[in-house]
Design a protein around this motif. Structure first.
Motif, PDB file in Angstrom:
ATOM      1  N   ILE A  44      11.501 -50.823 -49.953  1.00 32.47           N
ATOM      2  CA  ILE A  44      12.337 -51.930 -50.670  1.00 32.47           C
ATOM      3  C   ILE A  44      11.654 -52.863 -49.969  1.00 32.47           C
ATOM      4  N   GLU A  45      11.200 -53.919 -50.800  1.00 34.65           N
ATOM      5  CA  GLU A  45      10.637 -55.235 -50.328  1.00 34.65           C
ATOM      6  C   GLU A  45      11.295 -56.525 -50.834  1.00 34.65           C
ATOM      7  N   LYS A  46      11.252 -57.450 -50.346  1.00 35.63           N
ATOM      8  CA  LYS A  46      11.949 -58.734 -50.641  1.00 35.63           C
ATOM      9  C   LYS A  46      10.855 -59.764 -51.536  1.00 35.63           C
ATOM     10  N   GLN A  47      11.054 -60.186 -52.611  1.00 33.69           N
ATOM     11  CA  GLN A  47       9.912 -60.844 -53.495  1.00 33.69           C
ATOM     12  C   GLN A  47      10.014 -62.275 -52.979  1.00 33.69           C
ATOM     13  N   ALA A  48       8.932 -63.100 -53.209  1.00 37.73           N
ATOM     14  CA  ALA A  48       9.066 -64.565 -53.091  1.00 37.73           C
ATOM     15  C   ALA A  48      10.222 -65.298 -54.004  1.00 37.73           C
ATOM     16  N   ASN A  49      10.723 -64.733 -54.934  1.00 38.56           N
ATOM     17  CA  ASN A  49      11.839 -65.192 -55.501  1.00 38.56           C
ATOM     18  C   ASN A  49      13.341 -64.697 -54.974  1.00 38.56           C
ATOM     19  N   ASP A  50      13.489 -64.316 -54.143  1.00 43.03           N
ATOM     20  CA  ASP A  50      14.214 -63.765 -53.472  1.00 43.03           C
ATOM     21  C   ASP A  50      15.279 -62.533 -54.040  1.00 43.03           C
ATOM     22  N   THR A  51      14.392 -61.940 -54.819  1.00 43.45           N
ATOM     23  CA  THR A  51      14.707 -60.550 -55.513  1.00 43.45           C
ATOM     24  C   THR A  51      14.150 -59.457 -54.643  1.00 43.45           C
ATOM     25  N   TYR A  52      14.473 -58.149 -54.842  1.00 42.08           N
ATOM     26  CA  TYR A  52      14.132 -57.185 -54.207  1.00 42.08           C
ATOM     27  C   TYR A  52      13.649 -55.976 -55.374  1.00 42.08           C
ATOM     28  N   ILE A  53      12.428 -55.374 -54.590  1.00 42.34           N
ATOM     29  CA  ILE A  53      11.845 -54.322 -55.612  1.00 42.34           C
ATOM     30  C   ILE A  53      11.877 -53.161 -54.895  1.00 42.34           C
ATOM     31  N   GLY A  54      12.047 -51.881 -55.439  1.00 36.32           N
ATOM     32  CA  GLY A  54      11.996 -50.631 -54.862  1.00 36.32           C
ATOM     33  C   GLY A  54      10.909 -49.894 -55.372  1.00 36.32           C
ATOM     34  N   THR A  55       9.810 -49.280 -54.630  1.00 38.20           N
ATOM     35  CA  THR A  55       8.859 -48.515 -55.287  1.00 38.20           C
ATOM     36  C   THR A  55       8.553 -47.166 -54.535  1.00 38.20           C
ATOM     37  N   ILE A  56       8.313 -46.187 -55.319  1.00 40.01           N
ATOM     38  CA  ILE A  56       8.358 -44.846 -54.745  1.00 40.01           C
ATOM     39  C   ILE A  56       6.861 -44.686 -54.009  1.00 40.01           C
ATOM     40  N   ILE A  57       7.254 -44.205 -52.897  1.00 43.88           N
ATOM     41  CA  ILE A  57       5.917 -44.224 -51.968  1.00 43.88           C
ATOM     42  C   ILE A  57       5.668 -42.683 -51.388  1.00 43.88           C
TER      43      ILE A  57
END
Length: 150
Positions: A44-57
Motif C-alpha cells: 500500500i502506497e500513498k499517492q501525491a493526491n493523498d489517495t492510497y493504492i494497493g498493488t499485489i507484490i
C-alpha cells in the motif's frame, strides 16, 4: 516541574508512535475470509493526491490448486493482465473525522473480475487492516482482515 515536563514529553512520544502506527502504508498479507488461507502480499502506497493504492507484490495458491497468473475474468484495462503487480485497489482516502478509517476506494477481485466499493479500518495497534468490499452500500459486501507483514 520536571515531572510535568516528563509527562508532556511522554505523552507526545506516545502520540507520535501512534501516528506512525496509524499509517496504512507498507506490506500487508491478505487472508481469505472464508478459508483462512493467505492469498497475497499487497503493498500500500500513498499517492501525491493523498489517495492510497494497493498493488499485489506476491501471490499464493490455495492448497492443492495451481496459481492463477492472469486476471482472465477482469474488465478492461485489467483483462489478461498478470495478477502479480496488479493494482488491486485505488482511490482510498483517509477519513479526516476518523483517522483510522479510510473510504471511497475501488477494489477488484482478480479471481472473479468484479470491482467493488471499498473502505478500510486500521486497528488501534496498526497491525490489522479490516477491508470491506461492497456493492452500492457497505451493508451488502464482505470483509477481510489483512495483517501487516513484519
Amino acid at each position: 516541574m520536571k515531572a510535568m515536563i516528563a509527562a508532556v514529553l511522554l505523552s507526545l512520544s506516545a502520540s507520535m508512535s501512534y501516528a506512525s502506527e496509524a499509517n496504512i502504508e507498507g506490506v500487508w498479507r491478505t487472508v481469505d475470509d472464508k478459508t483462512g488461507y493467505a492469498l497475497a502480499h499487497i503493498s500500500i502506497e500513498k499517492q501525491a493526491n493523498d489517495t492510497y493504492i494497493g498493488t499485489i507484490i506476491e501471490q499464493f495458491p490455495f492448497p492443492g490448486q495451481p496459481l492463477i497468473l492472469l486476471c482472465q475474468k477482469c474488465p478492461k484495462p485489467y483483462t489478461d493482465q498478470p495478477i502479480k503487480n496488479l493494482q488491486v485497489f485505488k482511490g482510498l482516502i483517509n477519513d479526516v473525522k476518523q483517522p483510522d478509517n479510510y473510504k471511497h476506494g475501488k477494489i477488484i477481485d482478480p479471481l472473479t473480475g468484479k470491482i467493488y466499493g471499498m473502505k478500510a479500518k486500521l486497528s488501534s495497534n496498526g497491525k490489522k487492516l479490516r477491508i470491506r468490499g461492497y456493492i452500492g452500500t457497505s451493508v451488502i459486501g464482505r470483509s477481510q482482515t489483512w495483517l501487516r507483514k513484519e
